[in-house]
Design a protein around this motif. Structure first.
Motif, mmCIF file in Angstrom:
data_model
loop_
_atom_site.group_PDB
_atom_site.id
_atom_site.type_symbol
_atom_site.label_atom_id
_atom_site.label_comp_id
_atom_site.label_asym_id
_atom_site.label_seq_id
_atom_site.Cartn_x
_atom_site.Cartn_y
_atom_site.Cartn_z
ATOM 1 N N GLN A 150 0.837 -1.206 0.000
ATOM 2 C CA GLN A 150 0.000 0.000 0.000
ATOM 3 C C GLN A 150 0.868 1.252 0.000
ATOM 4 N N ALA A 151 1.928 1.265 0.830
ATOM 5 C CA ALA A 151 2.818 2.418 0.898
ATOM 6 C C ALA A 151 3.516 2.645 -0.441
ATOM 7 N N GLU A 152 3.946 1.575 -1.083
ATOM 8 C CA GLU A 152 4.607 1.689 -2.388
ATOM 9 C C GLU A 152 3.674 2.333 -3.410
ATOM 10 N N LYS A 153 2.424 1.906 -3.400
ATOM 11 C CA LYS A 153 1.439 2.458 -4.351
ATOM 12 C C LYS A 153 1.200 3.945 -4.092
ATOM 13 N N ILE A 157 3.232 6.114 -2.597
ATOM 14 C CA ILE A 157 4.421 6.900 -2.953
ATOM 15 C C ILE A 157 4.451 7.129 -4.458
ATOM 16 N N GLU A 158 4.137 6.090 -5.215
ATOM 17 C CA GLU A 158 4.093 6.224 -6.671
ATOM 18 C C GLU A 158 3.016 7.219 -7.093
ATOM 19 N N MET A 159 1.851 7.151 -6.435
ATOM 20 C CA MET A 159 0.740 8.043 -6.777
ATOM 21 C C MET A 159 1.096 9.503 -6.476
ATOM 22 N N TYR A 160 1.616 9.772 -5.266
ATOM 23 C CA TYR A 160 1.943 11.150 -4.910
ATOM 24 C C TYR A 160 3.064 11.699 -5.784
ATOM 25 N N SER A 161 3.990 10.854 -6.146
ATOM 26 C CA SER A 161 5.070 11.294 -7.035
ATOM 27 C C SER A 161 4.518 11.636 -8.408
ATOM 28 N N LYS A 162 3.617 10.800 -8.910
ATOM 29 C CA LYS A 162 3.003 11.035 -10.220
ATOM 30 C C LYS A 162 2.166 12.310 -10.210
ATOM 31 N N GLN A 163 1.503 12.593 -9.072
ATOM 32 C CA GLN A 163 0.648 13.775 -8.973
ATOM 33 C C GLN A 163 1.444 15.058 -8.738
ATOM 34 N N GLY A 164 2.749 14.950 -8.574
ATOM 35 C CA GLY A 164 3.590 16.136 -8.444
ATOM 36 C C GLY A 164 3.827 16.615 -7.035
ATOM 37 N N PHE A 165 3.642 15.734 -6.041
ATOM 38 C CA PHE A 165 3.775 16.136 -4.642
ATOM 39 C C PHE A 165 5.057 15.622 -3.989
ATOM 40 N N SER A 166 5.974 15.087 -4.766
ATOM 41 C CA SER A 166 7.180 14.487 -4.176
ATOM 42 C C SER A 166 8.149 15.527 -3.612
ATOM 43 N N ASN A 167 7.922 16.805 -3.916
ATOM 44 C CA ASN A 167 8.821 17.857 -3.423
ATOM 45 C C ASN A 167 8.412 18.393 -2.058
ATOM 46 N N MET A 179 6.644 12.346 9.654
ATOM 47 C CA MET A 179 6.528 10.949 10.074
ATOM 48 C C MET A 179 5.476 10.795 11.174
ATOM 49 N N ALA A 180 4.574 9.838 10.985
ATOM 50 C CA ALA A 180 3.545 9.533 11.978
ATOM 51 C C ALA A 180 3.912 8.215 12.643
ATOM 52 N N LYS A 181 4.532 8.323 13.807
ATOM 53 C CA LYS A 181 4.954 7.114 14.528
ATOM 54 C C LYS A 181 4.726 7.305 16.024
ATOM 55 N N THR A 182 4.881 6.233 16.773
ATOM 56 C CA THR A 182 4.719 6.338 18.220
ATOM 57 C C THR A 182 5.699 7.343 18.804
ATOM 58 N N VAL A 190 1.135 5.669 3.304
ATOM 59 C CA VAL A 190 1.617 7.033 3.093
ATOM 60 C C VAL A 190 0.432 7.891 2.683
ATOM 61 N N ARG A 191 0.244 9.014 3.355
ATOM 62 C CA ARG A 191 -0.870 9.912 3.058
ATOM 63 C C ARG A 191 -0.344 11.328 2.877
ATOM 64 N N GLY A 192 -1.205 12.180 2.378
ATOM 65 C CA GLY A 192 -0.773 13.541 2.109
ATOM 66 C C GLY A 192 -1.683 14.590 2.724
ATOM 67 N N SER A 193 -1.085 15.593 3.339
ATOM 68 C CA SER A 193 -1.786 16.825 3.713
ATOM 69 C C SER A 193 -1.264 17.884 2.755
ATOM 70 N N ILE A 194 -1.819 17.886 1.564
ATOM 71 C CA ILE A 194 -1.252 18.668 0.470
ATOM 72 C C ILE A 194 -1.442 20.162 0.694
ATOM 73 N N GLY A 195 -2.590 20.553 1.226
ATOM 74 C CA GLY A 195 -2.816 21.965 1.515
ATOM 75 C C GLY A 195 -1.889 22.465 2.605
ATOM 76 N N ALA A 196 -1.752 21.678 3.679
ATOM 77 C CA ALA A 196 -0.834 22.052 4.754
ATOM 78 C C ALA A 196 0.591 22.064 4.235
ATOM 79 N N GLY A 197 0.911 21.094 3.375
ATOM 80 C CA GLY A 197 2.222 21.107 2.742
ATOM 81 C C GLY A 197 3.177 20.035 3.211
ATOM 82 N N PHE A 198 2.688 18.798 3.423
ATOM 83 C CA PHE A 198 3.597 17.710 3.757
ATOM 84 C C PHE A 198 2.973 16.353 3.416
ATOM 85 N N ILE A 199 3.847 15.358 3.265
ATOM 86 C CA ILE A 199 3.459 13.960 3.101
ATOM 87 C C ILE A 199 3.686 13.273 4.435
#
Length: 685
Positions: free
Chosen positions: A594-597, A599-609, A614-617, A641-650
C-alpha cells in the motif's frame, strides 16, 4: 505533580531564595501597581525597568505545591490590555475577548516588519514516558524567568490544547505548578473558538464531498452544469470566481460558460470522486472511540449512497495543520483550496477548490488566523495559536504567532515555543517543516529531561497508571540513570545537527539525588550540549528557572552555525523517509505494498517535493513503543503514506496511528465541576 525540598534541593536554589539581592532589590512601586490580590499565592505589581514600566507579578509560593487549578484560581489575572501594552500594542492592534484574552491582528506584522527579530528558542524533550517530563511547564517557567527576573522582553508561543485530552486522560496543557498560563480554564477549554471554527470548516467540506457525489449520481452532465452555472434574469451564464480555479487546473481558458464544448462541460461539472479514495473525515473536539468507524447515507432520501467513513478529533484535521503553517491570510486561502480530499476515478487529485469551497473555508477561518494573547502566572505575555497533532501533523504552534512575537520582542528579546512530544518528532518537524515554511532560524534548542524518565529509559520497571511508583524511581540508582542517558544523548546529537546550540533542562523532582543529577549533567555535556541546567520552576515559578534563562541567553548569543535541514526537498519521497529513519537509529526502511502504491501516486501527482511528517509512536525512537533508551539496527516499517497537500507535507504511517482517542474507565471529567458560588472551575488538571 508535587515537589518537596530536601537539604540538597535547598542548596541548589539557595542563591535565589537566600541571596535576595539578586532579584528582590529591584525597585518596585506600589504607586504604579496594576492589581493586588489578597491571597497567599501572588501579588500583582508593576516593576520599573530602564525608565519604563513592565507588568510582572511577584509569586509567593506554597509548599507543598497546591493543585494546578488551585494556583491558577488563586491568582487574579491582569487585564489583557496591560499585557498588550508591555508589547507596545495599542487597542487598534487587537480585539478583546473578555478581560483576559485578546486576538492580535495580523496587521501588526505590517507595522513592525522593519524591526529586527529577537532570539528564537524551541523546547523539545527526551522520548516521553508516562512519568512526564514537563515540557510545557519548562517552556512557561523559562519565559517567567526571562521576563520577570532577567528583565528580558519575552513571549511564550504555545499550541491550543484539545478538549479531548482535557476531559480524557492527560488533562490540560497550560503548564503546571507555579509555571502556568492563565486563566487556566479558559486556556484549556473554548479559548477564542479557533478549534470550533476548524470543526465547522472541516465538516462543511465533508458534507460537500458526500453531497457532490450524491448529485453527480442522480444528474446528467448537462443538468449538473445548468445547476452549477445557472442563467441570470437576462439569460446569461457566468462562472463564479472560484470556478476559474478549476477551469485553469483543467487547462480550459474560456470565460463564458456557453463557449464550453460538451467534453469540457463534462470535465468541468463532473468531479467523479472515487469513494474508496476519500481521505477526508468528519471531526469533533471530544474523545469518542465509537465514532472511529461509521457509515453515512443511511437515510431513505440519500438513495443508497452509503459509505464507510469516520470521525477524527478536531486537532487532527488538516485545517488545523494549515492554520499552523500559514504565513498570511492570502497564503491560508491558497492552502485551504489546495487540500486534497481524494482522487477522481481517473486518479486525479480532487481539492477543496474543485468542490467550490476554498473561499467559504477561508471565511470561516478568518478570525482563527489571529493568535490569542494571554499571560503567565508572573505576568509575561503568551501567544496561543493552533494545536496540530504531533503524530500525523507537525505538532507545533503557528508560524504567524512566532513571526509576530519575534518582531514584538525585538533585538535581545526572546520567543520561546514548544514542539510536541520528544525531539525526534516535535523538534525534527519544527526544523524540517515549520522553519522551512517560515524562513525562521532558532538559535537555541532545549531538551527537557527528568531523572525519573531517564531511569525508565535505562530499563526501569514499567509504570502503570493508578498504581504507586516503583521504589526504583524514588530511591537513588545512578547506574539506572546513566543507562537511560543514551536516550538523552541521541536527542542532543540529533538536535545539535540542525545548527542550534542545545541546552538541557533537568526538571528536578524531590526524589532526585545530587549524584543522579550530576550524572545527567555529565551525560548531556559529553553528548555535546552547550549547557545542562537543573530547574525548579514547577515549585518556584520563574525564580526556579533563572539559571536556565541565563544559559539560554548565552546559547543564543554564541550560536555560530546556520540552520541545516535533515534533507533537501528535491530528493525522492523514499530518500527523505530514509533520512529521518536513520536519525531514529534505523538500519533501513520496509514499505508495504500500500505504501509503495501511495508513494508512486503522490510522485506522479507532483507532490514528491513536499517535506515529510513521520507519523509514529512518540514513546520510542523505533516503531515499537516498548523499546526504550536508544534502540538501533531495526527496520522501520511504513504501513501507508498519506498527504496533507494543503498544509504542505506527506505523512508516512509507521504502524497504526489513532486519530480519534477514546475515554478511559475514569476520565478527567469526573473531577471537573463548577463552584456555583464563585463561578470558578474546579478539578481541572
Amino acid at each position: 505533580m508535587t515537589h518537596h525540598l530536601n537539604n540538597f534541593h535547598v542548596q541548589i536554589i539557595a542563591k535565589y531564595f537566600n541571596n535576595s539581592t539578586n532579584f528582590e532589590s529591584k525597585e518596585y512601586t506600589n504607586t504604579q501597581k496594576v492589581r493586588i490580590t489578597n491571597n497567599k499565592h501572588s501579588i500583582g505589581l508593576t516593576k520599573k525597568m530602564g525608565g519604563s514600566s513592565k507588568t510582572v507579578r511577584k509569586l509567593e509560593v506554597a509548599t507543598p505545591v497546591p493543585a494546578d487549578i488551585d494556583i491558577a484560581n488563586a491568582v487574579e489575572p491582569l487585564h489583557i490590555a496591560d499585557i498588550a501594552a508591555d508589547l507596545n500594542l495599542s487597542p487598534r492592534h487587537y480585539d478583546l475577548y473578555g478581560k483576559y484574552k485578546a486576538k492580535v491582528l495580523l496587521s501588526v506584522l505590517d507595522e513592525v516588519q522593519e524591526t529586527q527579530d529577537g532570539y528564537y528558542v524551541v523546547v523539545g524533550g527526551i522520548t516521553p514516558t508516562p512519568l512526564g517530563e514537563g515540557k510545557s511547564t519548562t517552556t512557561v517557567g523559562l519565559c517567567q524567568a526571562l521576563g520577570a527576573f532577567l528583565d528580558k522582553k519575552v513571549v511564550t508561543c504555545l499550541r491550543q490544547p484539545s478538549q479531548g485530552p482535557t476531559f480524557g486522560i492527560k488533562g490540560g496543557a497550560a503548564g503546571g505548578g507555579y509555571s502556568q498560563v492563565i486563566p487556566m480554564d479558559e486556556f484549556n477549554l473554548h479559548l477564542t473558538g479557533d478549534i470550533h471554527a476548524i470543526t465547522a470548516s472541516n465538516n462543511l467540506l465533508a458534507a460537500a464531498i458526500d453531497t457532490r457525489m450524491f448529485h453527480e449520481s442522480t444528474q446528467s452532465d448537462k443538468a449538473l452544469f445548468n445547476r452549477l452555472c445557472p442563467p441570470n434574469k437576462e439569460g446569461k451564464r457566468t462562472f463564479c470566481n472560484i470556478m476559474h480555479r478549476r477551469l485553469k487546473k483543467l487547462g480550459i481558458d474560456k470565460t463564458n460558460p456557453d463557449d464550453l464544448t460538451p467534453e469540457e462541460v463534462t470535465k468541468f461539472a463532473r468531479l467523479d470522486i472515487d469513494p474508496d479514495s476519500i481521505t477526508w473525515r468528519r471531526v469533533m473536539d471530544v474523545n469518542d472511540r465509537f465514532l472511529r468507524k461509521i457509515s453515512v447515507g443511511q437515510g431513505p432520501d440519500e438513495k443508497g449512497m452509503v459509505r464507510e467513513t469516520g470521525f477524527d478529533i478536531s486537532v487532527a484535521s488538516e485545517i488545523m495543520a494549515v492554520l499552523a503553517l500559514t504565513t498570511s491570510l492570502a497564503d491560508m486561502r491558497e492552502r485551504l483550496g489546495k487540500m486534497v480530499i481524494g482522487n477522481s476515478k481517473a486518479g486525479e487529485p480532487i481539492t477543496a477548490d474543485d468542490l467550490g469551497l476554498g473561499g467559504a473555508l477561508t471565511v470561516l477561518m478568518k478570525d482563527a488566523i489571529n493568535p490569542t494573547l494571554m499571560q503567565t502566572l508572573e505576568g509575561t505575555p503568551v501567544l496561543v495559536h493552533a494545536g496540530p497533532f504531533a503524530n500525523i501533523a507537525h505538532g507545533n504552534s503557528s508560524i504567524v504567532a512566532d513571526k509576530i512575537a519575534l518582531k514584538l520582542v525585538g533585538p535581545g528579546g526572546f520567543v520561546v515555543t514548544e514542539a510536541g512530544f520528544g525531539s525526534d518528532i516535535g523538534t525534527e518537524k519544527f526544523m524540517n517543516i515549520k522553519c522551512r515554511y517560515s524562513g525562521l532560524t532558532p538559535q537555541c534548542a532545549i531538551v527537557v529531561a527528568t531523572v525519573r524518565a531517564l531511569k525508565m529509559h535505562g530499563g526501569g520497571p514499567q509504570v502503570v497508571a493508578g498504581k504507586p511508583l516503583d521504589r526504583a524511581y524514588l530511591t537513588e540508582n545512578v547506574g539506572l540513570v546513566e543507562a537511560g542517558c543514551v536516550n538523552l544523548a541521541r536527542h542532543i546529537i540529533n538536535t545539535k545537527a540542525y545548527g542550534s546550540n542545545v541546552v538541557v533542562a533537568i526538571n528536578m523532582f524531590s526524589s532526585d539525588t545530587e549524584a543522579e543529577l550530576n550524572a545527567v549533567k555529565k551525560a548531556a555535556m559529553d553528548a555535546g550540549a552547550f549547557d545542562a541546567v537543573i530547574c525548579t520552576h514547577h515549585a518556584h515559578g520563574g525564580k526556579g528557572a533563572v539559571d536556565l534563562g541565563i544559559a539560554v541567553q548565552k546559547a543564543c548569543e554564541n550560536v555560530t552555525q546556520p540552520l541545516r535541514f535533515l534533507y533537501p526537498l528535491d530528493i525522492s519521497i523514499k530518500e527523505k523517509i530514509e533520512a529521518i529513519a536513520k536519525s531514529y537509529g534505523a538500519a533501513g526502511v520496509e514499505y508495504s505494498e500500500q505504501a509503495e502504491k501511495k508513494i508512486e501516486m503522490y510522485s506522479k501527482q507532483g507532490f514528491s517535493n513536499l517535506p515529510i511528517c513521520m507519523a509514529k509512536t512518540q514513546y520510542s525512537f523505533s516503531h515499537n513503543a516498548a523499546e526504550k533508551g536508544a534502540p538501533s539496527g531495526f527496520i522501520l516499517p511504513i504501513r501507508d503514506v498519506r498527504g496533507s497537500i494543503g498544509a504542505g507535507f506527506i505523512y508516512p504511517l509507521v504502524g497504526t496511528m489513532s486519530t480519534m482517542p477514546g475515554l478511559p474507565t475514569r476520565p478527567c471529567f469526573f473531577d471537573i465541576d463548577l463552584d456555583t458560588t464563585t463561578g470558578k472551575v474546579i478539578g481541572l488538571s
